[in-house]
Scaffold this motif. Structure first.
Motif, PDB file in Angstrom:
ATOM      1  N   LYS A  41      -6.414   1.667  -4.263  1.00 51.32           N
ATOM      2  CA  LYS A  41      -5.195   2.070  -4.951  1.00 51.32           C
ATOM      3  C   LYS A  41      -4.389   3.162  -4.232  1.00 51.32           C
ATOM      4  N   LYS A  42      -4.911   3.703  -3.130  1.00 48.02           N
ATOM      5  CA  LYS A  42      -4.173   4.753  -2.412  1.00 48.02           C
ATOM      6  C   LYS A  42      -2.895   4.180  -1.818  1.00 48.02           C
ATOM      7  N   SER A  43      -1.865   5.025  -1.745  1.00 50.05           N
ATOM      8  CA  SER A  43      -0.608   4.538  -1.173  1.00 50.05           C
ATOM      9  C   SER A  43      -0.665   4.660   0.344  1.00 50.05           C
ATOM     10  N   GLY A  44       0.020   3.752   1.004  1.00 46.74           N
ATOM     11  CA  GLY A  44       0.067   3.773   2.460  1.00 46.74           C
ATOM     12  C   GLY A  44      -0.236   2.411   3.043  1.00 46.74           C
ATOM     13  N   ARG A  45      -0.232   2.336   4.370  1.00 43.83           N
ATOM     14  CA  ARG A  45      -0.496   1.094   5.095  1.00 43.83           C
ATOM     15  C   ARG A  45      -1.985   0.820   5.089  1.00 43.83           C
ATOM     16  N   GLY A  46      -2.378  -0.412   4.788  1.00 42.71           N
ATOM     17  CA  GLY A  46      -3.795  -0.737   4.691  1.00 42.71           C
ATOM     18  C   GLY A  46      -4.253  -1.758   5.707  1.00 42.71           C
TER      19      GLY A  46
END
Length: 88
Positions: A41-46
């Motif tokens: 659920k963390k924001s950013g590029r995965g």
């Protein structure tokens, strides 16, 4: 009734496609910090990797995360990721 589509993601280590929920997400935050995202659920590029240390080692050796995030990643970050996967 239409079956619900299962989200598939490619492991950066072995290159095989798996159900998104069986993989661990590695995320680069908007601030540029790279870490494991066990919740997804963390924001950013995965980018995704299998939950075993062999696939993580392959991804590190091929610099797959550095390519995915377009940044240089220090050994400290990789060591912390290996520890987290071992403990998960």
């Amino acid at each position: 009734m239409k079956a619900k589509k299962v989200p598939l993601r490619k492991c950066t280590g072995c290159g095989e496609m798996f159900d998104k929920r069986t993989l661990v997400r590695v995320v680069k935050s908007p601030e540029g910090e790279v870490s494991l995202d066990l919740t997804g659920k963390k924001s950013g590029r995965g980018a995704y990797v299998c939950k075993n240390s062999e696939c993580l080692k392959k991804a590190i050796k091929r610099k797959a995360f550095e390519r995915a995030f377009s940044i240089k990643i220090s050994d400290d970050v990789y060591n912390a990721m290996e520890e987290e996967i071992k403990n998960a």
